[in-house]
Design a protein around this motif. Structure first.
Motif, PDB file in Angstrom:
ATOM      1  N   SER A   2       1.001  -1.242  -0.032  1.00  0.00           N
ATOM      2  CA  SER A   2       0.148   0.179   0.001  1.00  0.00           C
ATOM      3  C   SER A   2       0.956   1.170  -0.133  1.00  0.00           C
ATOM      4  O   SER A   2       1.919   1.269   0.418  1.00  0.00           O
ATOM      5  CB  SER A   2      -0.895   0.028   1.285  1.00  0.00           C
ATOM      6  OG  SER A   2      -0.036  -0.085   2.397  1.00  0.00           O
ATOM      7  N   LYS A   5       0.825   6.407   4.012  1.00  0.00           N
ATOM      8  CA  LYS A   5      -0.348   7.506   4.602  1.00  0.00           C
ATOM      9  C   LYS A   5       0.320   8.576   5.007  1.00  0.00           C
ATOM     10  O   LYS A   5       1.543   8.700   5.446  1.00  0.00           O
ATOM     11  CB  LYS A   5      -1.289   6.624   5.192  1.00  0.00           C
ATOM     12  CG  LYS A   5      -1.985   5.339   4.858  1.00  0.00           C
ATOM     13  CD  LYS A   5      -2.780   5.532   3.667  1.00  0.00           C
ATOM     14  CE  LYS A   5      -3.358   4.060   3.179  1.00  0.00           C
ATOM     15  NZ  LYS A   5      -4.430   4.361   2.079  1.00  0.00           N
ATOM     16  N   THR A   9      -3.857  11.058   8.119  1.00  0.00           N
ATOM     17  CA  THR A   9      -5.030  10.077   7.495  1.00  0.00           C
ATOM     18  C   THR A   9      -6.212   9.944   8.370  1.00  0.00           C
ATOM     19  O   THR A   9      -6.175   9.944   9.521  1.00  0.00           O
ATOM     20  CB  THR A   9      -4.381   8.809   7.569  1.00  0.00           C
ATOM     21  OG1 THR A   9      -3.003   8.831   6.499  1.00  0.00           O
ATOM     22  CG2 THR A   9      -5.336   7.573   6.982  1.00  0.00           C
ATOM     23  N   LYS A  11      -9.284   8.066   9.358  1.00  0.00           N
ATOM     24  CA  LYS A  11      -9.344   6.456   9.754  1.00  0.00           C
ATOM     25  C   LYS A  11     -10.739   6.132   9.668  1.00  0.00           C
ATOM     26  O   LYS A  11     -11.792   6.821  10.295  1.00  0.00           O
ATOM     27  CB  LYS A  11      -8.779   6.071  11.069  1.00  0.00           C
ATOM     28  CG  LYS A  11      -7.147   6.183  10.864  1.00  0.00           C
ATOM     29  CD  LYS A  11      -6.582   6.094  12.267  1.00  0.00           C
ATOM     30  CE  LYS A  11      -6.772   7.269  13.456  1.00  0.00           C
ATOM     31  NZ  LYS A  11      -6.061   6.738  14.445  1.00  0.00           N
ATOM     32  N   GLN A  31      -8.039   2.065  -0.903  1.00  0.00           N
ATOM     33  CA  GLN A  31      -6.438   1.420  -0.764  1.00  0.00           C
ATOM     34  C   GLN A  31      -5.659   2.369  -1.266  1.00  0.00           C
ATOM     35  O   GLN A  31      -4.530   2.312  -0.811  1.00  0.00           O
ATOM     36  CB  GLN A  31      -6.686  -0.080  -1.581  1.00  0.00           C
ATOM     37  CG  GLN A  31      -6.667  -0.994  -0.601  1.00  0.00           C
ATOM     38  CD  GLN A  31      -6.802  -2.337  -1.282  1.00  0.00           C
ATOM     39  OE1 GLN A  31      -7.087  -2.499  -2.636  1.00  0.00           O
ATOM     40  NE2 GLN A  31      -6.363  -3.474  -0.804  1.00  0.00           N
ATOM     41  N   SER A  33      -5.644   5.483  -1.621  1.00  0.00           N
ATOM     42  CA  SER A  33      -5.805   6.903  -1.074  1.00  0.00           C
ATOM     43  C   SER A  33      -4.816   7.426  -0.068  1.00  0.00           C
ATOM     44  O   SER A  33      -4.241   6.265   0.636  1.00  0.00           O
ATOM     45  CB  SER A  33      -7.101   7.195  -0.194  1.00  0.00           C
ATOM     46  OG  SER A  33      -7.131   8.204   0.569  1.00  0.00           O
ATOM     47  N   LYS A  34      -4.356   8.462  -0.121  1.00  0.00           N
ATOM     48  CA  LYS A  34      -2.957   8.890   0.637  1.00  0.00           C
ATOM     49  C   LYS A  34      -3.519   9.362   1.992  1.00  0.00           C
ATOM     50  O   LYS A  34      -2.699   9.437   2.991  1.00  0.00           O
ATOM     51  CB  LYS A  34      -2.454   9.875   0.140  1.00  0.00           C
ATOM     52  CG  LYS A  34      -1.505   9.484  -1.061  1.00  0.00           C
ATOM     53  CD  LYS A  34      -0.530  10.595  -1.524  1.00  0.00           C
ATOM     54  CE  LYS A  34       0.356   9.720  -2.960  1.00  0.00           C
ATOM     55  NZ  LYS A  34       0.630  10.855  -3.815  1.00  0.00           N
ATOM     56  N   GLU A  37      -8.066   5.962   5.045  1.00  0.00           N
ATOM     57  CA  GLU A  37      -7.715   4.421   5.211  1.00  0.00           C
ATOM     58  C   GLU A  37      -8.724   3.852   6.150  1.00  0.00           C
ATOM     59  O   GLU A  37      -9.074   4.061   7.137  1.00  0.00           O
ATOM     60  CB  GLU A  37      -6.308   4.180   5.921  1.00  0.00           C
ATOM     61  CG  GLU A  37      -5.722   2.761   6.069  1.00  0.00           C
ATOM     62  CD  GLU A  37      -4.468   2.897   6.858  1.00  0.00           C
ATOM     63  OE1 GLU A  37      -3.849   1.847   6.608  1.00  0.00           O
ATOM     64  OE2 GLU A  37      -4.212   3.912   7.472  1.00  0.00           O
ATOM     65  N   VAL A  59      -6.350  -5.825   6.173  1.00  0.00           N
ATOM     66  CA  VAL A  59      -6.900  -5.129   7.212  1.00  0.00           C
ATOM     67  C   VAL A  59      -7.338  -5.801   8.438  1.00  0.00           C
ATOM     68  O   VAL A  59      -7.651  -6.944   8.373  1.00  0.00           O
ATOM     69  CB  VAL A  59      -8.328  -4.416   6.441  1.00  0.00           C
ATOM     70  CG1 VAL A  59      -8.853  -3.602   7.748  1.00  0.00           C
ATOM     71  CG2 VAL A  59      -7.953  -3.490   5.573  1.00  0.00           C
TER      72      VAL A  59
END
Length: 198
Positions: A2, A5, A9, A11, A31, A33-34, A37, A59
């Motif tokens: 991945s 992040k 980030t 959550k 998945q 995305s910076k 998550e 996950v």
């Protein structure tokens, strides 16, 4: 592997009781995305496909029982440690406890496979909803994404999308149309809510 992040980030924690197709769809959507998550999927059923799907997608997958949710503060404490920006109920069938709702005000959302306020409430989930909608000869159905409060399906509506019902539709074909709406709109609405709360 991945992408890394950012420290800011957002959550997401997902609760699911069933097969977990919505949970998987949401995990995959974010998945790459910076700054958003899915950090964990929690389930009240050992056999829930959602746990395996989360595990397969790297996950964290956690199982809990009624006591951990309602009698002790175990689930609440896990959530406090994770400090999610949003808690997403994706096919989670138990009534959410007030202590968690109070700890995370306006941060818990649910998706319902009908156009609330119709066809909601205790016992109205999955195929039961679609069967009742078809029996009532409704001309349309859809999805409702709403905030969670202490009563089943009564929190404020965030978003609705509709689909027409044809004479030849069955509970199964309607379910497929509703799933399409869920997969298309649920991750987008989650993203909009998180970006709005920046």
């Amino acid at each position: 592997m991945s992408k890394k992040k950012s420290p800011n980030t957002k959550k997401i924690v997902i609760f699911a009781s069933g097969s977990g197709t919505n949970a998987e769809n949401i995990i995959k959507y974010f998945q790459n995305s910076k700054n958003i998550e899915v950090v964990a999927v929690l389930s009240n059923r050992r056999s829930a496909g959602a746990l395996k799907r989360a595990h397969d997608l790297n996950v964290k997958a956690l199982l809990f029982d009624k006591e951990a949710l309602y009698q002790t503060n175990d689930v609440l404490n896990v959530l406090k440690d994770m400090n999610p920006d949003i808690i997403v109920l994706a096919g989670f069938l138990w009534l959410f406890p007030s202590n968690i709702i109070q700890e995370f005000p306006d941060k818990i959302i649910n998706i319902h496979p009908a156009l609330l306020p119709k066809y909601g409430g205790k016992g109205m989930y999955g195929s039961r909803v679609h069967e009742t909608v078809i029996e009532d000869k409704e001309k349309e159905s859809g999805i409702t994404i709403h905030y969670v409060n202490e009563k089943y399906d009564e929190g404020n509506t965030i978003f609705q999308a509709t689909t027409g019902i044809e004479n030849h539709d069955t509970a199964e074909s309607l379910a497929a149309k509703i799933h399409d709406l869920e997969y298309r709109h649920f991750p987008e609405v989650i993203q909009q809510l998180l970006e709005k709360n920046n």
